[in-house]
Design a protein around this motif. Structure first.
Motif, PDB file in Angstrom:
ATOM      1  N   VAL A 100       0.870  -1.179   0.000  1.00 25.88           N
ATOM      2  CA  VAL A 100       0.000   0.000   0.000  1.00 25.88           C
ATOM      3  C   VAL A 100       0.904   1.224   0.000  1.00 25.88           C
ATOM      4  N   LEU A 101       0.883   1.974  -1.083  1.00 26.48           N
ATOM      5  CA  LEU A 101       1.852   3.048  -1.282  1.00 26.48           C
ATOM      6  C   LEU A 101       1.448   4.336  -0.557  1.00 26.48           C
ATOM      7  N   ASP A 102       2.435   4.971   0.081  1.00 29.63           N
ATOM      8  CA  ASP A 102       2.278   6.279   0.697  1.00 29.63           C
ATOM      9  C   ASP A 102       2.967   7.317  -0.196  1.00 29.63           C
ATOM     10  N   ALA A 103       2.901   8.591   0.168  1.00 24.65           N
ATOM     11  CA  ALA A 103       3.632   9.639  -0.544  1.00 24.65           C
ATOM     12  C   ALA A 103       5.111   9.556  -0.162  1.00 24.65           C
ATOM     13  N   PRO A 104       6.039   9.867  -1.077  1.00 23.52           N
ATOM     14  CA  PRO A 104       7.467   9.807  -0.758  1.00 23.52           C
ATOM     15  C   PRO A 104       7.889  10.915   0.201  1.00 23.52           C
ATOM     16  N   SER A 105       9.107  10.807   0.700  1.00 28.13           N
ATOM     17  CA  SER A 105       9.579  11.715   1.747  1.00 28.13           C
ATOM     18  C   SER A 105       9.673  13.169   1.304  1.00 28.13           C
ATOM     19  N   ASP A 106       9.845  13.435   0.012  1.00 30.11           N
ATOM     20  CA  ASP A 106       9.969  14.818  -0.452  1.00 30.11           C
ATOM     21  C   ASP A 106       8.621  15.447  -0.819  1.00 30.11           C
ATOM     22  N   ARG A 107       7.521  14.739  -0.485  1.00 28.22           N
ATOM     23  CA  ARG A 107       6.186  15.279  -0.794  1.00 28.22           C
ATOM     24  C   ARG A 107       5.372  15.431   0.488  1.00 28.22           C
ATOM     25  N   ALA A 108       6.033  15.844   1.567  1.00 21.98           N
ATOM     26  CA  ALA A 108       5.383  15.941   2.871  1.00 21.98           C
ATOM     27  C   ALA A 108       4.309  17.020   2.915  1.00 21.98           C
ATOM     28  N   THR A 109       4.438  18.051   2.110  1.00 18.36           N
ATOM     29  CA  THR A 109       3.489  19.175   2.148  1.00 18.36           C
ATOM     30  C   THR A 109       2.260  18.923   1.292  1.00 18.36           C
ATOM     31  N   ASP A 110       2.452  18.613   0.024  1.00 20.14           N
ATOM     32  CA  ASP A 110       1.339  18.465  -0.918  1.00 20.14           C
ATOM     33  C   ASP A 110       0.973  17.021  -1.230  1.00 20.14           C
ATOM     34  N   GLY A 111       1.676  16.076  -0.668  1.00 18.06           N
ATOM     35  CA  GLY A 111       1.393  14.695  -1.020  1.00 18.06           C
ATOM     36  C   GLY A 111       1.659  14.478  -2.501  1.00 18.06           C
ATOM     37  N   LEU A 112       0.802  13.718  -3.154  1.00 16.86           N
ATOM     38  CA  LEU A 112       0.989  13.413  -4.574  1.00 16.86           C
ATOM     39  C   LEU A 112       0.276  14.392  -5.495  1.00 16.86           C
ATOM     40  N   THR A 113      -0.307  15.445  -4.950  1.00 16.47           N
ATOM     41  CA  THR A 113      -0.992  16.438  -5.770  1.00 16.47           C
ATOM     42  C   THR A 113      -0.022  17.067  -6.772  1.00 16.47           C
TER      43      THR A 113
END
Length: 275
Positions: A103-116
């Motif tokens: 189950v995939l989460d957002a990567p570490s460099d997308r902490a603010t906007d997620g995958l948007t």
């Protein structure tokens, strides 16, 4: 290539099993779950929840949630703020059918906007390629990408950009129109280069404005290189308890979870020629 459309009409029956699924976020049977974090791009890590079946896996599936894709897995192994997402709450149903699940989460460099604004990028596909390689090391079985809602953009993007090691694609409640909040849709993915068996799953009752059922046949026709393209259609479900575009609605197959996962599992197994 003519895409084959096949419909399944289902009348929903509320059961204790489904109620337990929605409350616990997994199936009645307990499965071994562990948080994994792997390095993907320079200075970037990709977290995901690994769910292991109780027998040797027949295939692996990478599940992509909708919305902004932030599951906050490090804070909660049940999927943080999006644990109600159709695929997140159904992860145990996939494991129950013999799948190794990521189950995939957002990567570490997308902490603010997620995958948007990130789902259709090359960098996102590179992160997913890392997860594919991890799963192949764990089990030498077919790997399938399974997305729901905005997760369909992630899954299709990876299928188009990094098809190595991927055996097929499943798109449920596909986002065919951009929204003001998330901006991306399947129109941002080069569907014409996807050369994998592809299954579309959609609820005819889906009332979300960016995932109209009527758009699906035209989208299917875009996959000119895919060796097999089919549509499984469902109808109805339990009375919605959320916005039409959120998970506890027809859009998220509320009340139809077991039936939908069973249909997906059968299609994957038949296409991959595994039991």
């Amino acid at each position: 290539m003519g895409a084959k459309l096949r419909s399944i009409g289902l009348r929903t029956v509320a059961t204790i099993v489904i109620a337990a699924l929605l409350l616990a976020g997994t199936s009645v049977r307990a499965f071994d779950e562990e948080l994994q974090t792997i390095a993907t791009r320079p200075g970037v890590t990709q977290p995901f929840l690994l769910v292991k079946p109780d027998r040797p896996p027949v295939a692996s599936v990478i599940l992509f949630a909708g919305g902004n894709g932030q599951l906050a897995l490090a804070a909660s192994a049940t999927g943080g703020g999006r644990r109600g997402n159709f695929l997140v709450r159904s992860r145990g149903l996939f494991a129950e059918r013999g799948f190794l699940v990521a189950v995939l989460d957002a990567p570490s460099d997308r902490a603010t906007d997620g995958l948007t604004g990130f789902r259709s990028t090359e960098a996102h596909a590179q992160d997913i390629a890392g997860v594919i390689a991890f799963l192949k090391q764990r089990a030498d079985v077919p790997v399938w990408l399974v997305g729901t809602s905005m997760g369909t953009v992630s899954a299709a993007n990876a299928a188009a950009r990094v098809p190595q090691g991927v055996d097929g694609l499943v798109l449920t409640s596909s986002v065919t129109r951009a929204s003001r909040r998330e901006r991306e849709s399947l129109k941002d993915v080069n569907l014409k280069v996807i050369a994998l068996p592809t299954l579309f799953v959609h609820n005819k009752s889906d009332a979300c404005r960016v995932t109209p059922y009527a758009d699906i046949p035209a989208v299917m026709q875009e996959l000119t290189r895919a060796p097999k393209v089919e549509l499984l259609s469902f109808e109805g479900g339990d009375t919605p308890r959320s916005d039409p575009c959120e998970a506890m609605s027809y859009h998220g197959y509320l009340g139809l979870e077991s039936a939908v996962v069973e249909a997906i599992a059968k299609w994957i197994k038949a296409t991959s020629r595994v039991k």
